[in-house]
Design a protein around this motif. Structure first.
Motif, PDB file in Angstrom:
ATOM      1  N   PHE A  70       0.821  -1.203   0.000  1.00 58.14           N
ATOM      2  CA  PHE A  70       0.000   0.000   0.000  1.00 58.14           C
ATOM      3  C   PHE A  70       0.859   1.259   0.000  1.00 58.14           C
ATOM      4  N   GLY A  71       2.061   1.177   0.562  1.00 60.06           N
ATOM      5  CA  GLY A  71       2.967   2.311   0.468  1.00 60.06           C
ATOM      6  C   GLY A  71       3.321   2.605  -0.981  1.00 60.06           C
ATOM      7  N   VAL A  72       3.601   1.556  -1.744  1.00 59.92           N
ATOM      8  CA  VAL A  72       3.912   1.729  -3.171  1.00 59.92           C
ATOM      9  C   VAL A  72       2.698   2.272  -3.916  1.00 59.92           C
ATOM     10  N   MET A  73       1.504   1.778  -3.557  1.00 61.86           N
ATOM     11  CA  MET A  73       0.295   2.267  -4.230  1.00 61.86           C
ATOM     12  C   MET A  73       0.081   3.761  -3.983  1.00 61.86           C
ATOM     13  N   PHE A  74       0.409   4.230  -2.790  1.00 63.83           N
ATOM     14  CA  PHE A  74       0.319   5.669  -2.542  1.00 63.83           C
ATOM     15  C   PHE A  74       1.432   6.404  -3.265  1.00 63.83           C
ATOM     16  N   ASP A  75       2.609   5.804  -3.330  1.00 65.97           N
ATOM     17  CA  ASP A  75       3.712   6.425  -4.053  1.00 65.97           C
ATOM     18  C   ASP A  75       3.351   6.671  -5.512  1.00 65.97           C
ATOM     19  N   VAL A  76       2.733   5.670  -6.150  1.00 67.50           N
ATOM     20  CA  VAL A  76       2.445   5.770  -7.587  1.00 67.50           C
ATOM     21  C   VAL A  76       1.198   6.588  -7.878  1.00 67.50           C
ATOM     22  N   GLY A  77       0.437   6.968  -6.824  1.00 69.15           N
ATOM     23  CA  GLY A  77      -0.715   7.844  -7.025  1.00 69.15           C
ATOM     24  C   GLY A  77      -2.046   7.145  -7.171  1.00 69.15           C
ATOM     25  N   LEU A  78      -2.140   5.864  -6.812  1.00 68.94           N
ATOM     26  CA  LEU A  78      -3.401   5.135  -6.982  1.00 68.94           C
ATOM     27  C   LEU A  78      -4.528   5.765  -6.168  1.00 68.94           C
ATOM     28  N   PHE A  79      -4.236   6.201  -4.949  1.00 63.09           N
ATOM     29  CA  PHE A  79      -5.284   6.695  -4.062  1.00 63.09           C
ATOM     30  C   PHE A  79      -5.415   8.221  -4.089  1.00 63.09           C
ATOM     31  N   ASP A  80      -4.666   8.885  -4.965  1.00 65.14           N
ATOM     32  CA  ASP A  80      -4.755  10.341  -5.026  1.00 65.14           C
ATOM     33  C   ASP A  80      -6.174  10.837  -5.307  1.00 65.14           C
ATOM     34  N   PRO A  81      -6.933  10.224  -6.231  1.00 66.46           N
ATOM     35  CA  PRO A  81      -8.314  10.688  -6.451  1.00 66.46           C
ATOM     36  C   PRO A  81      -9.181  10.575  -5.193  1.00 66.46           C
ATOM     37  N   ILE A  82      -8.990   9.486  -4.426  1.00 69.28           N
ATOM     38  CA  ILE A  82      -9.762   9.322  -3.193  1.00 69.28           C
ATOM     39  C   ILE A  82      -9.385  10.413  -2.198  1.00 69.28           C
ATOM     40  N   VAL A  83      -8.084  10.646  -2.066  1.00 69.81           N
ATOM     41  CA  VAL A  83      -7.614  11.666  -1.127  1.00 69.81           C
ATOM     42  C   VAL A  83      -8.143  13.034  -1.536  1.00 69.81           C
ATOM     43  N   ARG A  84      -8.115  13.327  -2.840  1.00 65.66           N
ATOM     44  CA  ARG A  84      -8.624  14.627  -3.296  1.00 65.66           C
ATOM     45  C   ARG A  84     -10.115  14.767  -3.000  1.00 65.66           C
ATOM     46  N   GLY A  85     -10.849  13.660  -3.174  1.00 64.10           N
ATOM     47  CA  GLY A  85     -12.278  13.698  -2.873  1.00 64.10           C
ATOM     48  C   GLY A  85     -12.535  13.961  -1.397  1.00 64.10           C
ATOM     49  N   ILE A  86     -11.746  13.314  -0.534  1.00 53.00           N
ATOM     50  CA  ILE A  86     -11.891  13.532   0.904  1.00 53.00           C
ATOM     51  C   ILE A  86     -11.530  14.967   1.258  1.00 53.00           C
ATOM     52  N   LEU A  87     -10.440  15.464   0.684  1.00 53.51           N
ATOM     53  CA  LEU A  87     -10.016  16.829   0.961  1.00 53.51           C
ATOM     54  C   LEU A  87     -11.060  17.839   0.490  1.00 53.51           C
ATOM     55  N   LYS A  88     -11.693  17.529  -0.646  1.00 47.95           N
ATOM     56  CA  LYS A  88     -12.724  18.425  -1.173  1.00 47.95           C
ATOM     57  C   LYS A  88     -13.913  18.484  -0.230  1.00 47.95           C
ATOM     58  N   PHE A  89     -14.259  17.318   0.353  1.00 48.78           N
ATOM     59  CA  PHE A  89     -15.366  17.279   1.313  1.00 48.78           C
ATOM     60  C   PHE A  89     -14.964  17.939   2.637  1.00 48.78           C
ATOM     61  N   CYS A  90     -13.782  17.588   3.115  1.00 42.31           N
ATOM     62  CA  CYS A  90     -13.360  18.059   4.439  1.00 42.31           C
ATOM     63  C   CYS A  90     -12.948  19.519   4.448  1.00 42.31           C
ATOM     64  N   LYS A  91     -12.386  19.992   3.322  1.00 39.83           N
ATOM     65  CA  LYS A  91     -11.820  21.329   3.252  1.00 39.83           C
ATOM     66  C   LYS A  91     -10.837  21.503   4.414  1.00 39.83           C
ATOM     67  N   ALA A  92     -10.970  22.557   5.173  1.00 39.56           N
ATOM     68  CA  ALA A  92     -10.099  22.722   6.342  1.00 39.56           C
ATOM     69  C   ALA A  92     -10.945  22.838   7.595  1.00 39.56           C
ATOM     70  N   ASP A  93     -12.108  22.204   7.574  1.00 38.08           N
ATOM     71  CA  ASP A  93     -13.028  22.228   8.700  1.00 38.08           C
ATOM     72  C   ASP A  93     -12.768  21.016   9.583  1.00 38.08           C
ATOM     73  N   PRO A  94     -12.283  21.198  10.804  1.00 40.27           N
ATOM     74  CA  PRO A  94     -11.998  20.057  11.674  1.00 40.27           C
ATOM     75  C   PRO A  94     -13.190  19.122  11.863  1.00 40.27           C
ATOM     76  N   LEU A  95     -14.401  19.685  11.919  1.00 41.78           N
ATOM     77  CA  LEU A  95     -15.580  18.832  12.089  1.00 41.78           C
ATOM     78  C   LEU A  95     -15.717  17.886  10.910  1.00 41.78           C
ATOM     79  N   ARG A  96     -15.626  18.409   9.715  1.00 44.87           N
ATOM     80  CA  ARG A  96     -15.744  17.561   8.519  1.00 44.87           C
ATOM     81  C   ARG A  96     -14.605  16.545   8.441  1.00 44.87           C
ATOM     82  N   ILE A  97     -13.444  16.944   8.873  1.00 42.73           N
ATOM     83  CA  ILE A  97     -12.295  16.041   8.798  1.00 42.73           C
ATOM     84  C   ILE A  97     -12.489  14.838   9.716  1.00 42.73           C
TER      85      ILE A  97
END
Length: 477
Positions: A70-97
């Motif tokens: 899974f470290g390699v999968m994060f290195d190569v960018g497999l989960f970047d779309p998921i992370v971006r989606g979470i960041l888009k939802f969470c923004k910088a609001d601690p409650l959402r995070i």
């Protein structure tokens, strides 16, 4: 005597690590060794340790290669779309995070493996928590409780163990429990909302741009102070020393051009050298195939992750120096987690080898009042909290549950009711010092195990009692 020593050994371990008088690895090794001598079986310590290591070696191997994979999968960018989606939802609001942490952990838990869940959840959420200076024990606590509820899935382990021990069908145990487990999951999300509000009240709500501007201002000030105080005029003086946060997502020296620190959003850096965009679908299909094979049990999980890690490294990084760099980048996590697992093997080996677990279980059953016979399902649900915390799932489901079920059968309590009640303690169990996956969680989050324990136990107990109450209310237990 063995009963008293067993509880004393566990209590000593928990007190020492919670007070930070010993590291978890040292406590897991030295305390059981000392109590083994107290029991009078010091000469057999080697046998107990070897038995414990033998039993946990497949788990350690699985964790080692799963972290690499899974470290390699994060290195190569497999989960970047998921992370971006979470960041888009969470923004910088601690409650959402915090709420997002609970939802992500619950969703990823569908694969039935706690270690995988924690690796993905922490890798995705850790940069946000660090950026906003949020409490990391909130992240580990919420993730552990969400995973604990989902750990009751038929392929997650406890349900299958209960079904095997009581010779009933796993679906007959799990399906009727769904409403109670759903209430438990809703409680975890609601709790994450409350904890998120606390974090929001403490930190406020910012945008990511605000956070980055503030950080750069702090870094600039640090550079100026460093230049005035030591003559170090280089911008590198602002970067925090050490820390392996970058190692998980970037190779050595692969920071961005703007001088972001090790705890930054390297996982979202579209220019990092480890990305392999042309191989995205290969990596996605490989991961789906790996998880499918794991669920279908085509091969043992350690073998699957070993093959997957080797294939992922070979295809994504065909040059040996690049492979070595990726392995080195994840070596800290691998060493910390595998070392903790083998240390835990000493603890479990002594507990089981000396017979302390058996005596503790028998004592717990014996102290149950005779008048509680017709309510053995309720008793089992309550006992599942301490027993699954202080012993392995195998010890509880194959050693204690059948004894409790026999006592319940004498008063007309069905094995299915007993099996369902036995699942109640899983949200607390997932933070037990005897669960290898919890060391993946605290290790990757860089949280002290004692801090995690102090924070999560009370909330996990409330989650368990909520599930038990819902089960009784719905007539499931």
């Amino acid at each position: 005597m063995l009963t008293i020593l067993g509880f004393a050994m566990i209590a000593t371990f928990l007190v020492l690590i919670m007070l930070k008088k010993m590291s978890p690895i040292a406590a897991l090794v030295l305390i059981p060794a000392l109590f083994c001598v107290f029991v009078g079986k010091g000469a057999k310590l080697g046998d107990y340790v070897i038995d414990g290591v033998t039993g946990l070696a497949p788990t350690a191997a699985m964790l080692m290669f799963a972290i690499v994979y899974f470290g390699v999968m994060f290195d190569v960018g497999l989960f970047d779309p998921i992370v971006r989606g979470i960041l888009k939802f969470c923004k910088a609001d601690p409650l959402r995070i915090v709420v997002g942490t609970a939802l992500l952990a619950a969703i990823v838990s569908l694969d039935g493996d706690g270690s995988t869940t924690f690796m993905i959840t922490v890798s995705a959420m850790y940069p946000l928590y660090k950026r906003l200076k949020m409490s990391l024990v909130v992240m580990t606590g919420v993730a552990a409780m969400a995973n604990g509820v989902m750990n009751t899935l038929p392929w997650g382990g406890p349900t299958a163990r209960a079904a095997t021990a009581l010779k009933v069908d796993a679906s007959d145990i799990f399906v009727p429990m769904i409403p109670a487990l759903a209430v438990g999951l809703v409680f975890v999300v609601a709790l994450s909302y409350v904890l998120g509000r606390r974090e929001r009240a403490r930190l406020g709500v910012l945008t990511l741009d605000d956070v980055l501007v503030a950080e750069k201002a702090e870094q600039t000030e640090t550079v100026l102070v460093g230049a005035g105080g030591s003559g170090a005029g280089s911008g590198k003086a602002a970067a925090p020393a050490g820390g392996s946060g970058a190692a998980a997502l970037d190779g050595p020296g692969e920071g961005d051009a703007e001088g972001e620190d090790d705890d930054g959003f390297q996982g979202l850096d579209p220019h990092r050298a480890t990305l392999r965009p042309r191989l995205y679908w290969f990596n996605a299909l490989l991961t789906v195939a790996l998880l499918t094979a794991m669920i279908m049990e085509y091969l043992p999980i350690p073998v699957l992750f070993l093959l997957g890690a080797a294939l992922a490294l070979t295809v994504n990084y065909p040059h040996i120096p690049d492979q070595k760099a990726r392995l080195a980048a994840h070596a800290d996590n691998v060493l910390n987690v595998s070392g903790m697992v083998f240390a835990a093997a000493v603890f479990t080996g002594v507990l089981q080898g000396t017979g302390m677990v058996d005596h503790m279980a028998t004592w717990m059953v014996d102290v149950i009042p005779e008048g509680m016979g017709p309510h053995m399902a309720l008793v089992t649900g309550v006992l599942s909290l301490p027993l699954t915390y202080f012993m392995s799932n195998d010890g509880f489901y194959f050693g204690v549950l059948p004894v409790l079920a026999e006592a319940g059968a004498a008063h007309g309590v069905t094995p299915l009711e007993m099996a369902r009640a036995s699942l109640v303690g899983q949200p607390l169990h997932m933070s037990s010092p005897l669960v290898p996956a919890v060391y993946v969680l605290v290790g990757m989050a860089r949280v002290e195990f004692g801090d995690h324990t102090r924070f999560v136990v009370k909330w996990a107990v409330l989650t368990c009692l909520t599930i038990l109450g819902a089960g009784i209310l719905f007539g499931i237990i």
